[in-house]
Design an enzyme around this catalytic site. Structure first.
Site, short mmCIF file in Angstrom:
data_model
loop_
_atom_site.label_atom_id
_atom_site.label_comp_id
_atom_site.label_asym_id
_atom_site.label_seq_id
_atom_site.Cartn_x
_atom_site.Cartn_y
_atom_site.Cartn_z
N ASP A 38 37.40 30.09 -5.24
CA ASP A 38 38.14 30.33 -3.74
C ASP A 38 36.89 30.47 -2.93
OD1 ASP A 38 37.33 32.99 -4.30
OD2 ASP A 38 37.99 34.67 -3.04
N GLU A 60 33.29 26.37 -16.80
CA GLU A 60 32.02 26.04 -16.29
C GLU A 60 31.17 25.17 -16.49
OE1 GLU A 60 34.09 28.67 -12.29
OE2 GLU A 60 33.80 29.15 -15.45
N HIS A 123 34.83 40.32 -3.76
CA HIS A 123 35.01 40.39 -5.77
C HIS A 123 34.43 38.84 -5.23
CE1 HIS A 123 37.26 37.03 -3.08
NE2 HIS A 123 37.19 36.28 -3.91
N HIS A 124 33.73 39.68 -6.91
CA HIS A 124 32.57 38.05 -7.74
C HIS A 124 31.51 38.68 -7.73
CE1 HIS A 124 36.09 35.94 -8.28
NE2 HIS A 124 36.01 34.61 -7.93
N GLY A 422 19.03 22.24 -27.11
CA GLY A 422 20.19 22.99 -28.46
C GLY A 422 20.80 23.91 -28.43
N ASP A 452 32.14 20.57 -36.81
CA ASP A 452 33.13 21.64 -36.68
C ASP A 452 33.08 23.15 -36.17
OD1 ASP A 452 32.02 22.92 -39.23
OD2 ASP A 452 33.67 22.53 -40.88
N ASN A 479 32.49 20.27 -42.61
CA ASN A 479 32.18 20.66 -43.90
C ASN A 479 31.68 22.55 -43.85
OD1 ASN A 479 30.53 21.37 -40.89
ND2 ASN A 479 28.33 19.91 -42.50
N GLY A 481 31.89 24.57 -41.64
CA GLY A 481 30.72 25.99 -40.98
C GLY A 481 29.40 25.59 -40.32
N GLU A 485 22.46 26.14 -39.88
CA GLU A 485 22.27 27.79 -39.39
C GLU A 485 22.21 28.05 -41.06
OE1 GLU A 485 23.82 26.86 -37.09
OE2 GLU A 485 23.16 27.72 -35.34
#
Length: 573
Positions: A38, A60, A123-124, A422, A452, A479, A481, A485
């Protein structure tokens, strides 16, 4: 009454919002990313009046990633959010753009200046009357800020912010209060384009630096050129290519510099990333007695875990605001002017042959029989063979980004990735922005490679691609996951697993139809080979989504090396 007198004195009064969006159009922007709220709605009405198109993103964060991708193709972008809740959702993407020198104009619709002055409980807000807290959060990830609280200075602030965004190649932050949108400013200023040029280097100082560079360059027995990301961000690729072609020196790119150099040139040798380098590259670069390093960003993932073995005593660094010759630094000297004069005065150099990059698939990886699974060693050279001139290739910071180091590009290919910041999921939003920019500039083919796990964070942006009639080719690497990591820590840990989705079914859920999209699943090398050889697929006449199954435990060599180095660095006491 004072406002009326002020307006009567204007030669060509225009509304603040119109002035802002016309300036954005002037610098080449055509699509405005963002999410309505708004506090920005009235401003958004001015977008079509300025010859711009509203993209409309699903959130966003994705809008920020998309603006990043758009800017890397078009040169600059803009995104509009609403006060507080909207702008904070964007900040991760803006921080990434700041980190990686990507110019984005971030426009925030804010409550009126009267509401802010009176500290109203709106608000916000945080409910404490502080309307500055969110802009303070953006301060350290913006190279300029323009708070349009006074029409008397609004036009000047807008022009300054856009200029700084372009010149510094980093995000800027502009607030547009609701009661300022329709205030009048001098429209006659629009007849004079914003000066986006850098001031030239001081001639005497520049000439001295050029002479110093040439002294060491002529003395070197086996000099090489190493190009990195800031050569792209600070727009010196024309000068870089003049240097490469005139000198004929062996030339390499860092991972973040992938796509900066025409890889079909005979003296292009591949990617240098320390231990993660292409075959033969590390030996050539690290044995050189002089490295012309252009626009370097020596981060962990860009150096395969800080495995560079280059001495500063054998390096000349060219940057946007200084040149460093060995250990002598010359501040305030931009590389563009220096490179031009070095090329002009260079003359004959000592040139030793370097390695030659190729998309040759190793013999051990060529096997196609018995439902042979798709491996990274096979995939990335094959991708290099399949790519077309002028393609835009986006890779997620994971298996795809490390894998693309092994693809030799045709001429004119642009590579987008977020190696330094990253942020997982970045590439999907960036693909939307890049594809939109490609559509605006002649429909260059846009290709995304994403894992994925990363896809699941930002998958909704595919719906924006469909909404905007974009036609990227999306390769989703299934693959199981978070592979990067897994290699850093916890290979079998549950936190590196993800919920499997019916990925190909999502395209229809997002509004895809047989007329505007098509999906594929490939599980073997032969199926992938057949797809790469499919001429209709290569035409990219609609959005195409390819779910490509690869073994959970497989990863590019460079990823494994970098992950191991990252794990060791994380464990240091």
């Amino acid at each position: 009454m004072a406002s009326d007198i002020r307006t009567s004195e204007l030669k060509e009064p225009v509304d603040v919002a119109e002035y802002l969006f016309r300036r954005l159009h002037e610098v080449g922007i055509r699509g405005i990313h963002g999410v309505p709220g708004d506090y920005n709605l009235v401003a958004l009405d001015y977008i079509p009046k300025a010859g711009l198109n509203w993209v409309g993103n699903v959130n966003e964060l994705n809008a920020g990633y998309a603006a990043d991708g758009y800017a890397r193709v078009k040169g600059i972008s803009a995104v509009v959010t609403t006060f507080g809740v909207g702008e904070l959702s964007l900040l991760n993407a803006i921080a990434g753009a700041y980190s990686e020198f990507v110019p984005i104009v971030h426009i925030v619709g804010t409550p009126s200046t009267l509401s802010q002055r009176d500290g109203m409980l709106l608000h916000h807000t945080l409910g404490n009357g502080n309307f500055e807290v969110f802009s303070e959060m953006s301060k350290n990830i913006s190279c300029a800020m323009a708070k349009l609280n006074d029409p008397h200075e609004a036009a000047t602030l807008i022009d300054h912010a856009i200029r700084e965004c372009w010149v510094q190649s980093r995000p800027v932050y502009i607030t547009l209060p609701t009661d300022m949108v329709q205030k009048k400013v001098e429209g006659e200023r629009l007849k004079t384009p914003i000066d986006l040029n850098h001031p030239p280097n001081q001639t005497e100082k520049e000439d001295y630096v050029v002479d110093v560079v040439l002294k060491y360059l002529h003395a070197a027995q086996n000099p090489v050129i190493l190009v990195d990301a800031c050569a792209q961000r600070h727009r010196v690729l024309d000068e870089v290519h003049e240097l490469i072609q005139t000198s004929n020196l062996p030339t390499f790119v860092a991972p973040m510099g992938k796509g900066a150099v025409n890889e079909t040139l005979p003296n292009y040798g591949g990617v240098y990333a320390g231990d993660g380098s292409n075959e033969g590259v590390r030996e050539c670069v690290e044995s050189s007695d002089l490295i012309l390093s252009i626009g370097a960003i020596k981060s962990d993932f860009n150096t395969a875990g800080f495995t560079y073995r280059i001495s500063q005593l054998s390096t000349i660094d060219f940057h946007s605001d200084y040149v460093r010759v060995k250990y002598s630094e010359y501040p305030g000297i931009r590389m563009q002017g220096v490179l031009k004069k070095v090329v002009a005065k260079m003359g004959k150099l000592n040139v030793q042959p370097g390695p030659t990059a190729s998309n040759e698939i190793a013999q051990k990886d060529k096997e196609m029989s018995n439902n042979e699974v798709i491996s990274h060693d096979w995939l990335w050279p094959r991708v290099g063979q399949w790519l077309q001139p002028d393609d835009i290739v986006i890779t997620e910071t994971g298996t795809a980004n490390f894998g693309i180091w092994e693809s030799k590009f045709p001429k004119g290919v642009s590579a987008l990735s977020q190696v330094l910041w990253g942020s997982i999921g970045y590439s999907v939003g960036a693909c939307q922005g890049a594809a939109l920019a490609a559509k605006e500039t002649g429909n260059r083919r846009t290709v995304l490679f994403v894992g994925d796990g990363s896809f699941e964070l930002t998958a909704q942006e595919v719906s924006t691609m469909i909404r905007q009639g974009l036609k990227p080719i999306i390769f989703l690497i299934n693959n199981e996951g978070y592979t990067i990591e897994r290699y850093i820590h916890g290979f079998e840990a549950p936190y590196n697993d993800i919920q499997p989705w019916k990925y190909a079914d999502l395209i229809a859920s997002f509004g895809g139809t047989p007329e505007n999209s098509k999906t594929y699943q490939v599980k073997t090398k032969q199926e992938a080979e057949d797809l790469f050889n499919d001429r209709d697929f290569a035409k990219a006449s609609k959005l195409q989504f390819v779910e490509m199954f690869m073994p959970k435990e497989d990863a590019p060599k460079a990823l494994k090396l970098t992950a191991e180095a990252s794990a060791k660095n994380n464990a240091k006491q």
